[in-house]
Design a protein around this motif. Structure first.
Motif, PDB file in Angstrom:
ATOM      1  N   GLN A  80       0.650  -1.290  -0.110  1.00 60.26           N
ATOM      2  CA  GLN A  80       0.097   0.090  -0.012  1.00 60.26           C
ATOM      3  C   GLN A  80       0.898   1.264   0.081  1.00 60.26           C
ATOM      4  O   GLN A  80       0.364   2.381  -0.449  1.00 60.26           O
ATOM      5  N   ARG A 104      -8.050 -11.962   2.841  1.00 63.78           N
ATOM      6  CA  ARG A 104      -8.870 -11.092   1.642  1.00 63.78           C
ATOM      7  C   ARG A 104     -10.332 -11.247   2.157  1.00 63.78           C
ATOM      8  O   ARG A 104     -11.201 -10.317   2.009  1.00 63.78           O
ATOM      9  N   ILE A 108     -13.152  -8.295   3.089  1.00 67.22           N
ATOM     10  CA  ILE A 108     -14.296  -7.992   2.495  1.00 67.22           C
ATOM     11  C   ILE A 108     -15.493  -8.207   3.238  1.00 67.22           C
ATOM     12  O   ILE A 108     -16.448  -7.400   3.089  1.00 67.22           O
ATOM     13  N   TRP A 111     -15.722  -5.022   5.234  1.00 70.67           N
ATOM     14  CA  TRP A 111     -16.340  -3.941   4.289  1.00 70.67           C
ATOM     15  C   TRP A 111     -17.838  -3.787   4.371  1.00 70.67           C
ATOM     16  O   TRP A 111     -18.393  -2.880   4.344  1.00 70.67           O
ATOM     17  N   ALA A 118     -14.809   1.437   4.375  1.00 70.11           N
ATOM     18  CA  ALA A 118     -14.782   1.777   2.977  1.00 70.11           C
ATOM     19  C   ALA A 118     -13.730   2.422   2.640  1.00 70.11           C
ATOM     20  O   ALA A 118     -13.243   2.320   1.088  1.00 70.11           O
ATOM     21  N   GLN A 120     -10.537   2.847   3.109  1.00 69.05           N
ATOM     22  CA  GLN A 120      -9.238   2.101   3.178  1.00 69.05           C
ATOM     23  C   GLN A 120      -9.291   0.943   2.291  1.00 69.05           C
ATOM     24  O   GLN A 120      -7.874   0.526   1.681  1.00 69.05           O
ATOM     25  N   MET A 121     -10.335   0.452   2.079  1.00 69.04           N
ATOM     26  CA  MET A 121     -10.537  -0.918   1.484  1.00 69.04           C
ATOM     27  C   MET A 121     -10.077  -1.199   0.034  1.00 69.04           C
ATOM     28  O   MET A 121      -9.198  -2.037  -0.265  1.00 69.04           O
ATOM     29  N   PRO A 122     -10.491  -0.305  -0.833  1.00 70.69           N
ATOM     30  CA  PRO A 122      -9.725  -0.328  -2.292  1.00 70.69           C
ATOM     31  C   PRO A 122      -8.430  -0.550  -2.383  1.00 70.69           C
ATOM     32  O   PRO A 122      -7.855  -1.572  -2.864  1.00 70.69           O
ATOM     33  N   ALA A 123      -7.590   0.232  -1.541  1.00 64.07           N
ATOM     34  CA  ALA A 123      -6.314   0.058  -1.485  1.00 64.07           C
ATOM     35  C   ALA A 123      -5.405  -1.011  -0.925  1.00 64.07           C
ATOM     36  O   ALA A 123      -4.578  -1.519  -1.354  1.00 64.07           O
ATOM     37  N   LEU A 125      -7.225  -4.172  -0.527  1.00 63.24           N
ATOM     38  CA  LEU A 125      -7.382  -5.080  -1.435  1.00 63.24           C
ATOM     39  C   LEU A 125      -6.541  -5.197  -2.743  1.00 63.24           C
ATOM     40  O   LEU A 125      -6.108  -5.995  -3.067  1.00 63.24           O
ATOM     41  N   ALA A 126      -6.204  -3.982  -3.424  1.00 65.07           N
ATOM     42  CA  ALA A 126      -5.104  -4.020  -4.175  1.00 65.07           C
ATOM     43  C   ALA A 126      -3.758  -4.069  -3.646  1.00 65.07           C
ATOM     44  O   ALA A 126      -2.938  -5.121  -4.253  1.00 65.07           O
ATOM     45  N   GLU A 129      -3.675  -7.930  -3.636  1.00 60.81           N
ATOM     46  CA  GLU A 129      -3.571  -8.420  -4.988  1.00 60.81           C
ATOM     47  C   GLU A 129      -2.120  -8.628  -5.333  1.00 60.81           C
ATOM     48  O   GLU A 129      -1.530  -9.585  -6.065  1.00 60.81           O
TER      49      GLU A 129
END
Length: 353
Positions: A80, A104, A108, A111, A118, A120-123, A125-126, A129
């Motif tokens: 991150q 992971r 989710i 989330w 919400a 922080q979550m996209p970064a 999960l990226a 990945e």
């Protein structure tokens, strides 16, 4: 102004702090999870550890599981922050990959339950990945060598065959739910099921196209013409594409001839009609899709110039199948009116007993 805002952020001493917190430890037990920099990751890791212990006990050792979760949590957090440092070798194991999947899934779930997560979550999960890409084996060279080898085509067909069975199950289950055969569903669930059905149908068609293409693209399943019902064929195509049409609020129009029973290649004709109708629905935003006089024309109005699938396989295979049946697939387009695909086949009527 933009440069003045960005430069200070690059000078913040974030990375040294991450390295000190996430430095490898010789004995990383349960307390090691306290050093995961992100509170959200730390809480998720603790829940994964608790669930793992409840399900497997001490099968892998509590300290080993906690230590791996700490390694994974730190690796995700570092990704991150933009770090490209190698992930600890202990994470490159079957257990490490499994724990990352559980981490992971837990994030989710959080989330969905905690709206404050919400942002922080996209970064995050990226970051997961990127860690997954780092610790998973690189199968690209292996598959590249297999596909370019003498058995490459056989491997491709095998993969396509393996995809068809689960995709067929997904289509069946989604259709069953859409028909309320397992109980009522609300409108939001119905829309989601249509999307699932449409995506699965697309993947299933792609698998079929790969198999057909591997056979030359012009392989007719029937060795000789056989009797079949035009109405039954139309109803089969309609039932398959109906959820896609409903999702886009499009109407389907099927017009049959007075003589229902014909002699020909029903599986090939169905395949062509299905490919063209699916493409027409995919690219038509409003109005209707008509399939009429099946052995004269196939119509699929469209506001775009051509109804090609993304891979282009469906249209290419349709053309080869039509040629195998002794005809040619033609296309005509008119601005603001749509696109029409047509072909002509000689399919003599069958006397009904």
């Amino acid at each position: 102004m933009l440069q003045r805002r960005v430069a200070p952020r690059r000078l913040q001493p974030v990375q040294p702090r991450a390295e000190s917190q996430c430095a490898p430890r010789q004995h990383a037990g349960l307390e090691a999870l306290d050093t995961v920099p992100s509170p959200l990751l730390q809480a998720a890791a603790r829940r994964v550890e608790a669930r793992w212990h409840n399900e497997y006990g001490d099968r892998f050792g509590a300290e080993q599981v906690a230590g791996l979760l700490r390694v994974l949590g730190c690796a995700v957090w570092e990704r991150q922050q933009g770090s490209q440092a190698p992930v600890d070798a202990r994470a490159h194991s079957v257990l490490g990959r499994r724990l990352l999947e559980l981490l992971r899934a837990e994030l989710i779930r959080t989330w969905g339950e905690d709206s404050t997560a919400a942002v922080q979550m996209p970064a995050m999960l990226a970051g997961i990945e990127r860690v997954r890409e780092s610790i998973e084996p690189d199968w690209t060279p292996y598959f590249a060598s297999r596909l370019s080898g003498p058995d490459g085509l056989e491997l491709l067909v095998q993969v396509a065959h393996d995809l068809r069975s689960p995709l067929t199950s997904v289509l069946f289950l989604a259709d069953t739910l859409l028909r309320d055969q397992s109980g009522p569903v609300n409108e939001l669930q119905r829309r989601q099921l249509r999307l699932i059905y449409g995506a699965s149908l697309g993947l299933s068609a792609l698998a079929d196209d790969v198999i057909t293409l591997a056979k030359g693209g012009d392989h007719l399943v029937e060795d000789n013409p056989v009797p079949f019902s035009v109405t039954a064929m139309f109803m089969s195509v309609r039932d398959i594409v109906r959820p896609i049409a409903e999702e886009k609020d499009l109407s389907l129009r099927f017009v049959v001839l007075s003589t229902d029973h014909r002699r020909g290649y029903p599986l090939a004709v169905t395949r062509v009609l299905l490919n063209l109708t699916t493409n027409a629905l995919k690219f038509t935003e409003e109005g209707f899709v008509t399939v009429y006089q099946p052995f004269r024309r196939v119509a699929g109005p469209d506001r775009s110039a051509f109804c090609f699938s993304r891979a282009g396989l469906g249209l290419a295979i349709s053309r080869e199948l039509v040629r195998a049946m002794g005809s040619e697939l033609s296309v005509a387009t008119r601005p603001e009116r749509g696109t029409r695909f047509s072909f002509t086949l000689h399919l003599p009527p069958v006397r009904e007993s």
